[in-house]
Design a protein around this motif. Structure first.
Motif, PDB file in Angstrom:
ATOM      1  N   ARG A 154    -165.606 -16.502 -86.739  1.00  0.00           N
ATOM      2  CA  ARG A 154    -164.997 -15.371 -87.438  1.00  0.00           C
ATOM      3  C   ARG A 154    -163.966 -15.823 -88.466  1.00  0.00           C
ATOM      4  O   ARG A 154    -163.221 -15.010 -89.015  1.00  0.00           O
ATOM      5  N   GLU A 155    -163.943 -17.101 -88.762  1.00  0.00           N
ATOM      6  CA  GLU A 155    -162.939 -17.637 -89.681  1.00  0.00           C
ATOM      7  C   GLU A 155    -163.100 -17.087 -91.097  1.00  0.00           C
ATOM      8  O   GLU A 155    -162.143 -17.055 -91.868  1.00  0.00           O
ATOM      9  N   HIS A 156    -164.311 -16.637 -91.436  1.00  0.00           N
ATOM     10  CA  HIS A 156    -164.536 -16.086 -92.776  1.00  0.00           C
ATOM     11  C   HIS A 156    -164.098 -14.635 -92.900  1.00  0.00           C
ATOM     12  O   HIS A 156    -164.032 -14.104 -94.005  1.00  0.00           O
ATOM     13  N   GLU A 157    -163.802 -13.957 -91.794  1.00  0.00           N
ATOM     14  CA  GLU A 157    -163.634 -12.509 -91.819  1.00  0.00           C
ATOM     15  C   GLU A 157    -162.259 -11.993 -92.247  1.00  0.00           C
ATOM     16  O   GLU A 157    -162.166 -10.902 -92.802  1.00  0.00           O
ATOM     17  N   PRO A 158    -161.152 -12.696 -91.995  1.00  0.00           N
ATOM     18  CA  PRO A 158    -159.858 -12.143 -92.424  1.00  0.00           C
ATOM     19  C   PRO A 158    -159.791 -11.944 -93.936  1.00  0.00           C
ATOM     20  O   PRO A 158    -160.333 -12.733 -94.715  1.00  0.00           O
ATOM     21  N   LEU A 159    -159.120 -10.890 -94.337  1.00  0.00           N
ATOM     22  CA  LEU A 159    -158.881 -10.658 -95.761  1.00  0.00           C
ATOM     23  C   LEU A 159    -158.065 -11.799 -96.347  1.00  0.00           C
ATOM     24  O   LEU A 159    -158.327 -12.268 -97.455  1.00  0.00           O
ATOM     25  N   ALA A 160    -157.052 -12.261 -95.601  1.00  0.00           N
ATOM     26  CA  ALA A 160    -156.159 -13.332 -96.062  1.00  0.00           C
ATOM     27  C   ALA A 160    -156.672 -14.673 -95.540  1.00  0.00           C
ATOM     28  O   ALA A 160    -156.235 -15.173 -94.505  1.00  0.00           O
ATOM     29  N   ARG A 161    -157.616 -15.260 -96.261  1.00  0.00           N
ATOM     30  CA  ARG A 161    -158.211 -16.511 -95.782  1.00  0.00           C
ATOM     31  C   ARG A 161    -157.225 -17.671 -95.791  1.00  0.00           C
ATOM     32  O   ARG A 161    -157.426 -18.668 -95.102  1.00  0.00           O
TER      33      ARG A 161
END
Length: 445
Positions: free
Chosen positions: A308-315
């Motif tokens: 899920r590392e790609h999912e946050p808005l603030a990468r």
């Protein structure tokens, strides 16, 4: 030079674990004695927040680990935010704005507080530095790329492909500033793993991230600027974090400034679900302030799912290897400050970004939106008092405004590498970069 004589060092470096003291060479990252992992910290020969002889970042040169300063480097801009505070239920909210906002005289060149660390790290380097190897999710790479271009410092920057969106500058980069782009599904954490291998190349050196005293103290100038504006330390300091380096730097700066008996500002570190390893380490695995030995438990952490590392808005907040249990790291500063880690989601962060632009009149970065959203939620829940003196670090803003105001040129990568996957990826990238560097050396001969 604002109280800093070129080539001299007005500080020593001290180990947070054993107390060993070192004369800094500009590259030192770790204590050489056998003990637990521990940060080095700086011990300055004088106190005070500024020199009074310059403006911008280097007005704080006496509390920065630098042997040279650079002209015309802006610093943070701190102002009271009464209207925004009223909207989220706080009477004494102050903003430390780090970005581009001409009406506030904020002119950080790449629009985030990473500019503060980049110029400080470069000012700490020896006269003939090696090639600095720096992984980034985008903002750090942009800051170092432009600072190193302006001052002719060789850098090798390793970024995942989405980071290129942040790499736009007023002019082309210096040829000695090389960007390696990991295409495909590579993440910020994959860039870190690749940089670890690349820093072992001859003539190259790891910049060090949170281990670099220049990086932490440069970011800590946010607290120094706030102390100047407020005439005191804030009661609470709020910031979005990936590694937590900026919050650690703020805590270290506050520790230098506070008077006897004065409590350090409470740190509220904010993360972006669904990938929030520091939140899980602190809260979900028993790592509350009363627990003296919390650990980063990847098996039990609901917000730590690697996929899920790609999912946050603030990468930029997705660091899989934060310095949580390092002596002097995240756990220690949270405990010392009576702090906490908060977590919010993408929808709340987007709403907060829209609120800030509506009220304050400038766009902000996703990480700053995470911090504002988490603070608003904490205020509603009564975890922050209405009358509390709060400093909110807007870690980046004004990127859209800058793009309207200034002609910017997209950076050209030095090398693009198809990402073969997490298991074999770092070594494959290192081998490809090594071949390219060998070819450049042969051509130079």
């Amino acid at each position: 030079m604002s109280g800093v004589r070129p080539g001299t060092r007005h500080y020593t470096v001290v180990c947070s674990s054993c107390g060993a003291r070192y004369e800094d060479d500009g590259l030192l990252l770790d204590c050489d004695r056998p003990h637990e992992p521990a940060f080095l910290r700086t011990d300055y020969n004088r106190t005070g927040t500024r020199t009074g002889e310059s403006a911008g970042l280097f007005r704080h040169a006496s509390l920065l680990p630098v042997t040279r300063t650079f002209p015309d480097v802006p610093g943070p801009v701190v102002h009271a935010a009464e209207r925004l505070g009223r909207r989220i239920g706080l009477d004494r909210l102050w903003i430390a704005f780090n970005g581009y906002w001409p009406e506030r005289e904020a002119y950080l060149p790449t629009c985030t507080f990473k500019d503060l660390e980049a110029y400080t790290v470069l000012g700490r380097l020896p006269a003939e530095p090696p090639v600095l190897v720096i992984p980034s999710a985008g903002n750090t790479a942009a800051a170092f790329a432009w600072a190193a271009t302006r001052h002719q410092v060789p850098c090798l920057l390793v970024v995942p492909a989405p980071a290129l969106e942040r790499m736009r500058f007023p002019a082309p980069l210096d040829p000695r500033v090389r960007i390696v782009v990991l295409d495909g599904t590579a993440t910020y954490s994959d860039a870190i793993a690749c940089a670890d291998l690349l820093s072992a190349f001859p003539g190259h050196h790891a910049e060090g991230g949170s281990r670099n005293v220049g990086r932490r103290d440069g970011l800590g100038t946010v607290m120094l600027a706030a102390a100047d504006a407020l005439g005191r330390l804030p009661e609470t300091y709020v910031q979005a974090v990936g590694s937590g380096t900026g919050a650690i730097g703020a805590h270290e700066a506050a520790r230098r400034l506070r008077t006897e008996g004065e409590a350090p500002p409470r740190l509220l570190m904010c993360q972006n679900a669904p990938f929030a390893p520091l939140y899980d380490a602190w809260r979900c695995t028993g790592a509350a302030p009363a627990d003296p030995a919390p650990r980063l438990d990847r098996d039990r952490a609901p917000h730590f799912d690697r996929d899920r590392e790609h999912e946050p808005l603030a990468r930029e907040l997705t660091n899989r290897r934060p310095p949580f249990t390092v002596r002097g790291g995240v756990r220690d500063v949270l405990t010392e400050s009576g702090g906490d880690v908060l977590c919010t989601d993408n929808v709340a962060a987007l709403d907060a970004m829209a609120l800030f632009e509506e009220v304050e009149g400038i766009d902000i970065e996703p990480g700053a939106g995470v911090a504002l959203a988490a603070l608003a939620e904490a205020a509603r829940a009564g975890r922050v008092r209405r009358d509390e003196l709060v400093l909110l670090n807007i870690t980046g803003g004004g990127r859209a405004r800058q793009a309207r105001d200034l002609p910017l040129i997209p950076a050209a990568p030095w090398l693009r590498v198809p990402w073969p996957g997490r298991d074999e990826g770092p070594r494959a990238v290192a081998e490809l970069v090594a071949r390219q560097l060998t070819g450049l050396t042969a051509a130079a001969r």
